[in-house]
Scaffold this active site. Structure first.
Site, short mmCIF file in Angstrom:
data_model
loop_
_atom_site.label_atom_id
_atom_site.label_comp_id
_atom_site.label_asym_id
_atom_site.label_seq_id
_atom_site.Cartn_x
_atom_site.Cartn_y
_atom_site.Cartn_z
N CYS B 50 2.69 1.29 11.34
CA CYS B 50 2.01 0.39 12.28
C CYS B 50 0.60 0.05 11.80
CB CYS B 50 2.00 0.97 13.69
SG CYS B 50 1.59 2.69 13.77
N HIS B 99 -4.93 4.09 -5.16
CA HIS B 99 -4.73 3.66 -3.77
C HIS B 99 -3.58 4.43 -3.12
CE1 HIS B 99 -4.75 1.09 -0.27
NE2 HIS B 99 -3.45 0.89 -0.42
#
Lengths: 300, 427
Positions: B50, B99
């Protein structure tokens, strides 16, 4: 008289050094867990306890009786029981925070007991009787578990203060819940109390039958203080069992109880009464008179 | 051979954009297969939560870049590129690796140090692996990222301390009570926060709850949900002595629980500790109650302070986490470069040996009749010479790959021996 430690006593010194290291690591592991590993602390305490027990076993074998022939020996015997109980409880209840409280106290007492060697007192009676075992072992075990319950009550009050003051530091994190501490405090007292009772009864029978404390044995300070200890712990039992009291009050009374235990243990010496112990330097091989030293120096 | 990440997260894009680009659990396998259709011989993993949507991809050819990946997003979601491209970030090679390690270790999360993201990364990887869209590179990358995340969590305090009010409340309860199975939890009022704390306590074994609310029906519905008992709000006092934990959040403008109530309760409880949590503003519980022995009272500010200080503590761990990650990024890159060096060196070897064989073919007729054994010597000598020449190049290449700079080295070799074009056509 100057004091030279006998080779056997150096075993105890090794244990004390390990206890000092352990204390540093135990306390350090709470505040700087990255620097002081808990595992190393475990090794220190187990190694220390092994040397400690080895010392007591050697002493017992040499004297052929319990390691209580001198005040120094009986102090170290008592301290070893505290460490043993703490280690058992630590592993039984996965209680990481017990030893950081126990070990600094035990280490302090150990250092104090080494200082005792300088002016030690020896047991005055024949030590190989059944009554000695029946009297001393339960009482010592009882005292040791009272000491541990005293430490639990200190932990309880520390945690209680932190909860009240909203001080949630690393110490707060590492201490268990109040309920856990309350339970353990209670368990150690209920373990110690029957032992103390047995020890006191045995002592009474011994005093009556062999007359070693004289006719007025019940006026001996140690006997009186011992009874007072018994009464205090009986009161704690009553608070918990009869009135089912919990929390801070029980913790405070437990601390008072331990103060009486300490007083019973060393108080009579300070007051000049020596239930069972007297200066008998002749029996202590570690005590050498200055004359002897001078002679050996001249010879060499 | 390059590694790419294109995506967006809670920082770069508002929820309106994130929800449009998100892949539902059932859409992920479809997206994965459509991706490999568009980019055959590529490897890919899609991470969609989400708070973030990211595609990790690598391909031996040069078909992947920011634009082609944005095109994929656009085509799959049927959304014009201009609408979202401003919110997308793109990382390549070492930056893409870094990342992913940050994301998996929960350093890129909204709540730093939460562990949910780790299982989401794992899930994303497993989905891609079972769809067979991962290969040796992404397998290695994702497995390492999971290990790095575990390492970061165990070696630093990034996940230590609760950062939400309800979990801080539960942490306090744990420091007072050993277990909750024999404890009674008393909920006064019914707020979301109350319910959250109750839920956490039930998860930890609590099974007795009392609920009081001005609106009896509300109390009843909450009580039923947790197998508890609803009581009349007016009789609240009578139930206080039973309660080990009281959580209060009524809308009342005055105190609901007074000092006398609790003094009386603790007397009846014979010193058995009580934990009171006052979430209401204005407060429900008279603060004087905190002075009573064996009573522990905390209000919303106390809980928030603990949560905030825990968040600060986590921030302080960032440097340590970055150090661990940086080391692992370097390790991965060394492996990645070595992976590139390997094929380059075998190409070089093939190239040399081809030349050698051509030369031998030319030489053979010129020699006329010679013994088979002598010819063998000539062939052997040629191979040895070539191998000796290649040995140093291969060794340096592997070293370069380990210490970084392997990529440039490969390019130089290709240029030097004119195998650049051949290499590309082969791929």
């Amino acid at each position: 008289m100057i004091t030279i430690l006998s080779p056997i006593q150096y075993i105890f010194i090794v244990a004390v050094v390990l206890y000092i290291l352990d204390s540093i690591w135990e306390v350090g592991s709470i505040f700087r867990p990255q620097k002081f590993s808990k595992r190393l602390a475990d090794y220190f305490i187990l190694a220390g306890l092994s040397f400690h027990c080895a010392f007591l076993i050697v002493v017992s074998i040499k004297s052929g009786t319990l390691p209580i022939s001198t005040l120094f020996e009986s102090s170290t015997f008592y301290l070893s029981l505290i460490v043993l109980l703490s280690v058992i409880l630590k592993f039984l209840y996965r209680l990481q925070s017990l030893t950081p409280f126990v070990m600094p106290i035990v280490t302090g007492f150990s250092i104090a007991s080494v200082a005792l060697v300088r002016n030690d007192l020896a047991m005055t009676y024949n030590l190989k009787t059944f009554w000695l075992f029946a009297h001393i072992i339960p009482i010592f075990l009882g005292y040791a578990s009272f000491t541990v319950s005293f430490i639990f009550s200190i932990m309880y009050l520390t945690q209680e203060r932190q909860l009240k003051k909203k001080a949630f530091g690393p110490l707060f994190e590492s201490l268990p819940s109040l309920e856990t501490l309350d339970t353990l405090m209670w368990k150690t007292i209920t373990f110690g109390f029957p032992l103390l009772t047995i020890g006191l009864v045995a002592g009474t029978v011994w005093a009556k039958t062999s007359n070693i404390l004289g006719l007025l044995w019940y006026l001996d300070p140690k006997v009186l203080l011992g009874s007072l200890t018994w009464l205090i712990y009986a009161a704690i039992l009553h608070l918990r069992l009869g009135a089912s009291f919990h929390g801070t009050k029980v913790a405070i009374v437990t601390i008072v109880g331990f103060a009486i235990v300490l007083l019973t243990f060393i108080g009579p010496f300070l007051m000049g009464h020596k239930h069972g112990y007297e200066k008998r330097s002749v029996t202590l091989e570690q005590n050498v008179s200055p004359d002897d030293v001078r002679i050996t120096k001249v010879k060499s | 051979m390059n590694l790419h990440t294109v995506g967006l997260n809670h920082d770069s894009a508002p929820v309106e954009i994130r929800e449009k680009l998100a892949f539902s659990a059932s859409a992920v396998p479809i997206a994965l297969s459509s991706f490999t259709q568009s980019f055959p011989s590529s490897e890919t993993v899609i991470l969609s939560t989400c708070n973030r949507v990211e595609i990790y991809a690598t391909s031996p050819d040069n078909s992947l870049n920011k634009e082609s990946l944005l095109d994929f997003f656009s085509a799959f979601h049927d959304l014009p590129k201009e609408k979202f491209s401003g919110h997308m970030y793109h990382y390549q090679d070492i930056n893409a690796v870094r990342h992913l390690f940050f994301v998996a270790s929960s350093l890129d999360s909204l709540v730093r140090g939460e562990t949910q993201i780790l299982s989401q990364v794992k899930e994303a990887y497993m989905t891609a692996a079972s769809a067979e869209t991962t290969g040796s590179i992404l397998n290695q990358l994702f497995q390492r990222s999971l290990n790095v995340a575990k390492d970061v969590h165990t070696r630093t305090n990034i996940g230590k301390g609760k950062v939400s009010v309800s979990s801080v409340a539960v942490d306090l309860a744990i420091k007072i009570f050993k277990d909750f199975s024999d404890k009674t939890i008393f909920i006064i009022g019914a707020g979301e926060m109350c319910e959250l704390v109750l839920k956490h306590l039930v998860e930890r074994g609590a099974n007795t709850a009392i609920v009081a609310n001005r609106n009896y029906d509300k109390a009843k519905s909450l009580a039923e949900e947790y197998n508890g008992k609803a009581i009349n709000y007016e009789n609240l006092e009578d139930y206080l002595p039973q309660a080990d934990i009281i959580i209060s959040s009524t809308a009342a403008p005055h105190y609901v629980i007074h000092t006398e109530h609790i003094k009386n309760a603790i007397k009846i409880r014979r010193g058995n500790p009580m934990l009171l949590i006052d979430i209401a503003v204005p407060r429900d519980i008279n603060p004087e109650i905190a002075k009573i022995d064996n009573v522990y009272l905390y209000n919303i500010d106390d809980l928030q302070t603990v949560a905030n200080s825990n968040i600060d503590d986590r921030e302080k761990e960032l440097g340590k986490c970055q150090k661990i990650i940086e080391k692992e990024v370097e390790k991965f890159m060394a492996w990645f470069e070595e992976l590139k060096i390997g094929p380059a060196i075998s190409q070089l070897r093939n190239h040399f040996h081809e030349i050698g064989e051509q030369e031998l073919e030319r030489l053979r007729p010129k020699l006329g009749e010679i013994a088979h054994e002598e010819w063998e010597h000539i062939v052997y000598s040629m191979q040895r010479t070539l191998n000796k020449i290649l040995h140093k190049a291969a060794k340096v290449g592997k070293e370069k790959a380990k210490n970084g700079g392997g990529y440039q080295y490969v390019e130089t070799i290709k240029h030097l021996f004119g195998i650049h074009h051949k290499d590309d056509s082969k791929k």
